[in-house]
Enzyme design. Structure first.
Site, short mmCIF file in Angstrom:
data_model
loop_
_atom_site.label_atom_id
_atom_site.label_comp_id
_atom_site.label_asym_id
_atom_site.label_seq_id
_atom_site.Cartn_x
_atom_site.Cartn_y
_atom_site.Cartn_z
N ASP A 41 0.87 -1.17 0.00
CA ASP A 41 0.00 0.00 0.00
C ASP A 41 0.91 1.23 0.00
O ASP A 41 1.52 1.56 1.02
CB ASP A 41 -0.89 -0.05 1.25
CG ASP A 41 -1.72 1.22 1.43
OD1 ASP A 41 -1.51 2.19 0.67
OD2 ASP A 41 -2.56 1.25 2.34
N GLN A 47 0.99 6.34 1.30
CA GLN A 47 1.82 7.33 2.00
C GLN A 47 3.29 7.20 1.63
O GLN A 47 4.14 7.83 2.26
CB GLN A 47 1.66 7.19 3.53
CG GLN A 47 0.24 7.35 4.04
CD GLN A 47 -0.28 8.78 3.95
OE1 GLN A 47 0.49 9.73 3.80
NE2 GLN A 47 -1.59 8.93 4.01
N1 PLP Z 1 -3.67 3.51 2.79
C1 PLP Z 1 -3.06 4.45 3.53
C2 PLP Z 1 -1.78 4.12 4.22
C3 PLP Z 1 -3.62 5.73 3.61
O1 PLP Z 1 -3.02 6.67 4.34
C4 PLP Z 1 -4.84 5.99 2.93
C5 PLP Z 1 -5.49 7.31 3.06
O2 PLP Z 1 -5.26 8.05 3.97
C6 PLP Z 1 -5.42 4.97 2.16
C7 PLP Z 1 -4.81 3.75 2.12
C8 PLP Z 1 -6.69 5.20 1.41
O3 PLP Z 1 -6.46 6.12 0.38
P1 PLP Z 1 -7.69 6.66 -0.49
O4 PLP Z 1 -8.70 7.18 0.48
O5 PLP Z 1 -7.08 7.72 -1.34
O6 PLP Z 1 -8.21 5.51 -1.29
#
Ligand code: PLP
Length: 408
Positions: free
Chosen positions: A202, A205
């Site tokens: 993921d 960040q």
């Molecule tokens: N993963 C992490 C580590 C995040 O910080 C975030 C959002 O803050 C997400 C996933 C989800 O991102 P999105 O809301 O842009 O899909």
């Protein structure tokens, strides 16, 4: 390492940074939630709607051809930015959440059976927990969790012992959105691969703070959102190794993802189109490419260095305040700092900071299990970008000092 522009020039590229909030100059320190957009992104999207709007991959006419070319050029920009091997490995999605859901569904359909295990870490955002939980419920599989230390460092020894012959996939965050920890994803991937297990990273960040090289990491999937990397909302990337993506079934059906449709049988298009059903957010993809180009032109290493120096300043300033607790003190972290000032509630502190024009995030940051791990209901998170200034960091530190004095 020098940024290609001065801080004044950079801030002029982001008009929103000169906003007045409650009569005070805005201090925007909520970049982990979403980043601001430079004129280079705003202008390209406006120009696209004015000059080149038509549906992608749909027509033989002039505008459709032009926009399709620009969409595919955006795919190439995204490929180069993360150093993927080929453009077919870049799928445009609505964002990180959409990308993870796509993999959890598609990979789950193909490979996960009753009694299998999915391994994630204890520091995941809900977006990298819930889709896997849903998969586990559907398939009667088990979700297993890699623990981490009080400092916010993943327990790699525990990780090794959690990999079993039933583990089907490992899904970990590159960087914790709360702790700022940069996880050793290359090592995590190598260990999983020794057991033949694929890894999803993921990158929500991770992408905005430095160099991401998916070929070097050797991860099987890397996902991120446009809006967290100075690009538009509603666009993101799902990178997957071509061999892997070719094996997976599509997760959505519709236009463009098909080769041939009859009422008896449908055959699917090749990569990447097999995973891009319907009219995609082509404006967003082209805007995202403009954002990635902006960062590249500025100097990605210089961006990371500047953020590190602002993080050091914030850490030193906040640590000097009596009673402050900082969550996430890993040796390798990005410019995210989460904390609680004594026993003052995060919401009270956040609201007082807001009146000073300072925007921070308060609450669980979509990471409830992480908060539980520390026995708290939430905290305050300042997330710093390269366009923030030393003065803004000082304003945060002063603001928190003021908050603590108010509650004495
Ligand atoms: N993963 C992490 C580590 C995040 O910080 C975030 C959002 O803050 C997400 C996933 C989800 O991102 P999105 O809301 O842009 O899909």
């Amino acid at each position: 390492m020098q940024l290609a522009k001065s801080i004044e020039e950079i801030r002029a590229d982001f008009p929103i940074l000169s906003t007045m909030a409650h009569g005070k100059p805005l201090v925007y320190l909520d970049n982990g939630a979403t980043t601001q957009k430079p004129l280079q992104v705003i202008n390209v999207m406006e120009e696209l709607y004015r000059t080149t709007n038509a549906n992608v991959h749909r027509g033989v006419h002039y505008l459709s051809d032009r926009v399709s070319e620009r969409y595919e050029a955006a795919r190439e920009t995204a490929r180069a930015f993360i150093n993927a091997r080929s453009r077919e490995e870049i799928i445009f999605t609505a964002g990180t959440t959409a990308s993870i859901n796509a993999v959890a569904f598609s990979f789950g359909e193909r490979y996960v059976r009753e009694g299998d295990e999915i391994l994630i870490s204890g520091m995941e955002h809900h977006a990298n927990i819930v889709p896997w939980q849903m998969l586990c419920e559907r398939k009667r599989a088990k979700l297993k969790i890699i623990p981490f230390s009080d400092e916010g460092v993943l327990d790699i020894e525990a990780y090794r012992t959690l990999l079993t012959e039933r583990t089907r996939i490992v899904a970990v965050t590159h960087v914790s959105n709360v702790l700022g920890t940069v996880n050793p994803v290359k090592e995590i991937v190598a260990e999983a691969h020794r057991h033949g297990i694929p890894v999803l990273v993921d990158g929500a960040q991770g992408i905005q703070h430095g160099l991401v090289d998916v070929t070097d990491l050797d991860c099987d999937f890397y996902v991120f959102s446009g809006h967290k990397v100075y690009g538009p909302n509603g666009i993101g990337v799902l990178y997957g190794k071509a061999d892997m993506l070719n094996e997976l079934p599509p997760y959505q059906g519709g236009g463009d993802m098909v080769a041939n449709v009859t009422f008896e049988k449908t055959t699917y298009n090749v990569l990447p189109f097999k995973f891009e059903a319907g009219t995609t957010n082509f404006t967003g993809a082209i805007g995202l490419a403009a954002a990635l180009d902006y960062l590249s032109a500025l100097g990605r290493e210089a961006v990371a260095q500047r953020e590190q120096s602002l993080l050091a300043l914030a850490t030193a300033g906040l640590s000097a305040i009596d009673g402050i607790r900082i969550y996430g003190t890993a040796p390798h972290k990005v410019s995210v700092i989460s904390f609680l000032p004594g026993t003052i509630h995060q919401l009270d502190a956040g609201m007082i900071l807001d009146k000073m024009g300072i925007a921070v995030r308060t609450g669980t940051h979509c990471a409830q299990p992480l908060m539980e791990r520390y026995g708290i209901t939430g905290n305050i998170r300042a997330s710093i970008a390269f366009y923030n200034t030393e003065d803004e960091v000082e304003a945060l530190v002063k603001g928190i000092r003021r908050v603590t004095e108010m509650f004495v």
